[in-house]
Design a protein around this motif. Structure first.
Motif, PDB file in Angstrom:
ATOM      1  N   LEU A 143       0.843  -1.187   0.000  1.00 30.55           N
ATOM      2  CA  LEU A 143       0.000   0.000   0.000  1.00 30.55           C
ATOM      3  C   LEU A 143       0.881   1.240   0.000  1.00 30.55           C
ATOM      4  CD1 LEU A 143      -2.761  -0.931   2.592  1.00 30.55           C
ATOM      5  CD2 LEU A 143      -3.057  -0.603   0.155  1.00 30.55           C
ATOM      6  N   MET A 144       0.551   2.184  -0.844  1.00 36.34           N
ATOM      7  CA  MET A 144       1.311   3.416  -0.891  1.00 36.34           C
ATOM      8  C   MET A 144       1.078   4.233   0.377  1.00 36.34           C
ATOM      9  SD  MET A 144       3.074   3.396  -3.560  1.00 36.34           S
ATOM     10  CE  MET A 144       3.190   2.455  -5.072  1.00 36.34           C
ATOM     11  N   PRO A 145       2.123   4.900   0.894  1.00 31.56           N
ATOM     12  CA  PRO A 145       1.931   5.717   2.086  1.00 31.56           C
ATOM     13  C   PRO A 145       0.931   6.836   1.828  1.00 31.56           C
ATOM     14  CG  PRO A 145       4.049   6.197   1.061  1.00 31.56           C
ATOM     15  CD  PRO A 145       3.503   4.976   0.379  1.00 31.56           C
ATOM     16  N   PHE A 146       0.062   7.053   2.792  1.00 29.01           N
ATOM     17  CA  PHE A 146      -0.951   8.102   2.667  1.00 29.01           C
ATOM     18  C   PHE A 146      -0.601   9.182   3.673  1.00 29.01           C
ATOM     19  CE2 PHE A 146      -4.897  10.330   2.813  1.00 29.01           C
ATOM     20  CZ  PHE A 146      -5.492  10.103   1.595  1.00 29.01           C
ATOM     21  N   GLU A 147      -0.186  10.328   3.179  1.00 23.16           N
ATOM     22  CA  GLU A 147       0.305  11.387   4.055  1.00 23.16           C
ATOM     23  C   GLU A 147      -0.784  12.419   4.313  1.00 23.16           C
ATOM     24  OE1 GLU A 147       3.722  12.948   2.154  1.00 23.16           O
ATOM     25  OE2 GLU A 147       4.854  11.072   2.220  1.00 23.16           O
ATOM     26  N   GLY A 148      -0.954  12.780   5.579  1.00 21.71           N
ATOM     27  CA  GLY A 148      -1.875  13.856   5.932  1.00 21.71           C
ATOM     28  C   GLY A 148      -3.322  13.413   5.980  1.00 21.71           C
ATOM     29  N   ASP A 149      -4.208  14.414   5.981  1.00 22.58           N
ATOM     30  CA  ASP A 149      -5.634  14.141   6.046  1.00 22.58           C
ATOM     31  C   ASP A 149      -6.161  13.700   4.686  1.00 22.58           C
ATOM     32  OD1 ASP A 149      -5.866  14.809   8.727  1.00 22.58           O
ATOM     33  OD2 ASP A 149      -6.108  16.940   8.290  1.00 22.58           O
ATOM     34  N   CYS A 150      -7.379  13.154   4.721  1.00 21.26           N
ATOM     35  CA  CYS A 150      -8.005  12.631   3.510  1.00 21.26           C
ATOM     36  C   CYS A 150      -8.635  13.782   2.726  1.00 21.26           C
ATOM     37  CB  CYS A 150      -9.058  11.593   3.886  1.00 21.26           C
ATOM     38  SG  CYS A 150      -9.827  10.810   2.473  1.00 21.26           S
ATOM     39  N   THR A 151      -7.841  14.458   1.894  1.00 19.20           N
ATOM     40  CA  THR A 151      -8.321  15.580   1.093  1.00 19.20           C
ATOM     41  C   THR A 151      -8.309  15.197  -0.379  1.00 19.20           C
ATOM     42  OG1 THR A 151      -6.096  16.497   0.844  1.00 19.20           O
ATOM     43  CG2 THR A 151      -7.383  17.213   2.771  1.00 19.20           C
ATOM     44  N   ALA A 152      -8.936  16.014  -1.212  1.00 24.80           N
ATOM     45  CA  ALA A 152      -8.971  15.749  -2.648  1.00 24.80           C
ATOM     46  C   ALA A 152      -7.557  15.719  -3.221  1.00 24.80           C
ATOM     47  CB  ALA A 152      -9.807  16.813  -3.350  1.00 24.80           C
ATOM     48  N   THR A 153      -6.687  16.608  -2.725  1.00 19.54           N
ATOM     49  CA  THR A 153      -5.296  16.650  -3.203  1.00 19.54           C
ATOM     50  C   THR A 153      -4.562  15.368  -2.841  1.00 19.54           C
ATOM     51  OG1 THR A 153      -5.253  19.061  -2.947  1.00 19.54           O
ATOM     52  CG2 THR A 153      -3.133  17.929  -3.109  1.00 19.54           C
ATOM     53  N   SER A 154      -4.751  14.903  -1.608  1.00 22.23           N
ATOM     54  CA  SER A 154      -4.094  13.671  -1.166  1.00 22.23           C
ATOM     55  C   SER A 154      -4.571  12.471  -1.968  1.00 22.23           C
ATOM     56  CB  SER A 154      -4.356  13.443   0.323  1.00 22.23           C
ATOM     57  OG  SER A 154      -3.818  14.476   1.101  1.00 22.23           O
ATOM     58  N   LEU A 155      -5.865  12.433  -2.261  1.00 18.90           N
ATOM     59  CA  LEU A 155      -6.412  11.316  -3.023  1.00 18.90           C
ATOM     60  C   LEU A 155      -5.887  11.309  -4.463  1.00 18.90           C
ATOM     61  CD1 LEU A 155     -10.129  11.239  -1.811  1.00 18.90           C
ATOM     62  CD2 LEU A 155      -8.350   9.554  -1.344  1.00 18.90           C
ATOM     63  N   LYS A 156      -5.729  12.489  -5.052  1.00 19.53           N
ATOM     64  CA  LYS A 156      -5.158  12.564  -6.398  1.00 19.53           C
ATOM     65  C   LYS A 156      -3.723  12.059  -6.406  1.00 19.53           C
ATOM     66  CE  LYS A 156      -7.992  16.375  -8.192  1.00 19.53           C
ATOM     67  NZ  LYS A 156      -7.989  17.783  -8.684  1.00 19.53           N
ATOM     68  N   LEU A 157      -2.969  12.412  -5.371  1.00 20.04           N
ATOM     69  CA  LEU A 157      -1.588  11.957  -5.256  1.00 20.04           C
ATOM     70  C   LEU A 157      -1.537  10.445  -5.084  1.00 20.04           C
ATOM     71  CD1 LEU A 157       1.425  12.620  -4.994  1.00 20.04           C
ATOM     72  CD2 LEU A 157       1.063  12.956  -2.543  1.00 20.04           C
ATOM     73  N   LEU A 158      -2.422   9.902  -4.259  1.00 17.02           N
ATOM     74  CA  LEU A 158      -2.479   8.459  -4.053  1.00 17.02           C
ATOM     75  C   LEU A 158      -2.855   7.746  -5.345  1.00 17.02           C
ATOM     76  CD1 LEU A 158      -2.434   6.067  -2.009  1.00 17.02           C
ATOM     77  CD2 LEU A 158      -4.879   6.445  -1.705  1.00 17.02           C
ATOM     78  N   HIS A 159      -3.797   8.319  -6.081  1.00 15.28           N
ATOM     79  CA  HIS A 159      -4.230   7.746  -7.352  1.00 15.28           C
ATOM     80  C   HIS A 159      -3.053   7.643  -8.311  1.00 15.28           C
ATOM     81  CE1 HIS A 159      -6.321   7.392 -11.191  1.00 15.28           C
ATOM     82  NE2 HIS A 159      -7.427   7.093 -10.535  1.00 15.28           N
ATOM     83  N   ARG A 160      -2.223   8.687  -8.348  1.00 18.20           N
ATOM     84  CA  ARG A 160      -1.066   8.697  -9.245  1.00 18.20           C
ATOM     85  C   ARG A 160      -0.022   7.668  -8.798  1.00 18.20           C
ATOM     86  NH1 ARG A 160      -0.777  13.750  -9.502  1.00 18.20           N
ATOM     87  NH2 ARG A 160       0.822  14.190  -7.945  1.00 18.20           N
ATOM     88  N   LYS A 161       0.201   7.552  -7.491  1.00 23.15           N
ATOM     89  CA  LYS A 161       1.189   6.601  -6.980  1.00 23.15           C
ATOM     90  C   LYS A 161       0.747   5.155  -7.192  1.00 23.15           C
ATOM     91  CE  LYS A 161       3.375   9.379  -3.328  1.00 23.15           C
ATOM     92  NZ  LYS A 161       3.601   9.488  -1.860  1.00 23.15           N
ATOM     93  N   GLN A 162      -0.549   4.918  -7.111  1.00 25.52           N
ATOM     94  CA  GLN A 162      -1.058   3.560  -7.266  1.00 25.52           C
ATOM     95  C   GLN A 162      -1.039   3.078  -8.708  1.00 25.52           C
ATOM     96  OE1 GLN A 162      -4.902   4.012  -5.373  1.00 25.52           O
ATOM     97  NE2 GLN A 162      -4.239   2.846  -3.593  1.00 25.52           N
ATOM     98  N   CYS A 163      -0.884   4.017  -9.654  1.00 25.94           N
ATOM     99  CA  CYS A 163      -0.826   3.671 -11.083  1.00 25.94           C
ATOM    100  C   CYS A 163      -2.071   2.911 -11.533  1.00 25.94           C
ATOM    101  CB  CYS A 163       0.423   2.841 -11.388  1.00 25.94           C
ATOM    102  SG  CYS A 163       1.971   3.661 -10.976  1.00 25.94           S
ATOM    103  N   ILE A 164      -3.225   3.340 -11.078  1.00 24.67           N
ATOM    104  CA  ILE A 164      -4.470   2.696 -11.473  1.00 24.67           C
ATOM    105  C   ILE A 164      -5.100   3.485 -12.615  1.00 24.67           C
ATOM    106  CG2 ILE A 164      -4.858   1.724  -9.187  1.00 24.67           C
ATOM    107  CD1 ILE A 164      -6.838   3.919  -8.619  1.00 24.67           C
ATOM    108  N   PRO A 165      -6.022   2.889 -13.368  1.00 25.30           N
ATOM    109  CA  PRO A 165      -6.642   3.587 -14.505  1.00 25.30           C
ATOM    110  C   PRO A 165      -7.209   4.946 -14.107  1.00 25.30           C
ATOM    111  CG  PRO A 165      -7.255   1.277 -14.528  1.00 25.30           C
ATOM    112  CD  PRO A 165      -6.506   1.497 -13.247  1.00 25.30           C
TER     113      PRO A 165
END
Length: 300
Positions: free
Chosen positions: A101-123
């Motif tokens: 699982l990719m590290p999730f930094e900070g609170d669950c915000t739209a910016t954080s989710l976009k960053l997680l989406h990019r790190k996960q390399c999902i469609p």
């Protein structure tokens, strides 16, 4: 403790992977629990209790049934049931990168989710849910004041509070609609399409069997390569009662990853395409020719 959620999915998973016991034993255990719950809820019969909450206590809030007809027999599941050959990989060892699982930094915000989406390399069309490393969940674990649930957790928790199952007036059987006095906002997540995860080969065999026995088919492709499906015929969430619509569906199907990175087994979620008023039926486009019909396609 009858107030606790029964681990129905865990029991089914163990049985499907060869553990001692079978589905009949689970059915008996569920029947005993139902009898106890009927006494607790002062229900006159199993159907009366089932109609007060079709999820049998598996959803945070009950989902009533508004109908005089008998509810079809099925096992309600809030999460997908895996089988021996459809197990989710919680660690990606086949890519050669050994992803966790990719590290999730900070609170669950739209910016954080976009960053997680990019790190996960999902469609790009998929959604990302935060995982257990989200700061919101960490605050809850530490009992931090005002450490409420984030939107991702609310989406994972279960069906929307404002849903009810009803019997359609045009012969399409049961459906799902918004309760009286409730309005669902655009983009709100309504529920997840849950059932039994099977291979596409198994799905073809079951589809033929369902056609011969005139049992409605509730099969949906779950992955991009169409190697796996969700069969909600015998095990289903409330989403299994949502009917098809070609031209004007009120819901949109989406895929998401969060607690694991196995792209073969994403969440299948349904969210509102627009604001949905009270007593409005929920529908979505199945993406294939349905066995039933809707007012637009009439099954052809």
């Amino acid at each position: 403790n009858m107030d606790m959620r029964p681990p129905v999915e865990v029991c089914l998973l163990l049985c499907s992977r060869g553990a001692q016991g079978n589905r009949e034993d689970i059915q008996k255990a569920l029947h005993k629990r139902q009898s106890a719950m009927m006494v607790i809820n002062d229900a006159e019969s199993r159907q009366a209790w089932l109609k007060s909450d079709i999820s049998r206590g598996l959803e945070p809030l009950g989902i009533p049934v508004v109908s005089n007809s008998i509810v079809p027999s099925f096992i309600y599941v809030a999460k997908n049931v895996e089988a021996r050959f459809t197990a989710i990989r919680w660690f990606d060892c086949r890519s050669g990168k050994g992803r966790q699982l990719m590290p999730f930094e900070g609170d669950c915000t739209a910016t954080s989710l976009k960053l997680l989406h990019r790190k996960q390399c999902i469609p790009t069309s998929w959604k990302s849910y935060c995982n257990y490393m989200c700061e919101c969940r960490s605050k809850q674990a530490r009992a931090v004041p005002n450490g409420g649930k984030c939107k991702c957790q609310s989406a994972e928790d279960g069906a929307h509070r404002g849903l009810e199952v009803f019997e359609t007036s045009d012969g399409r059987g049961f459906g799902v609609r918004v309760r009286k006095g409730v309005t669902i906002k655009k983009h709100e997540i309504l529920c997840h399409y849950a059932g039994e995860i099977i291979t596409s080969t198994e799905a073809k065999m079951r589809d033929q069997l369902y056609a011969k026995t005139q049992v409605g088919s509730y099969l949906l492709d779950i992955d991009e390569k169409r190697q796996y499906c969700i069969d909600a015929t015998h095990f289903r969430s409330v989403a299994g009662f949502i009917n098809h619509s070609c031209a004007e569906p009120t819901c949109r199907l989406f895929k998401a990853l969060g607690s694991h990175l196995d792209v073969n087994f994403p969440y299948l979620g349904l969210r509102a395409k627009e604001d949905i008023g009270e007593l409005t039926e929920l529908t979505f486009n199945y993406g294939q020719k349905p066995l039933g019909y809707c007012s637009e396609c009439q099954g052809v």
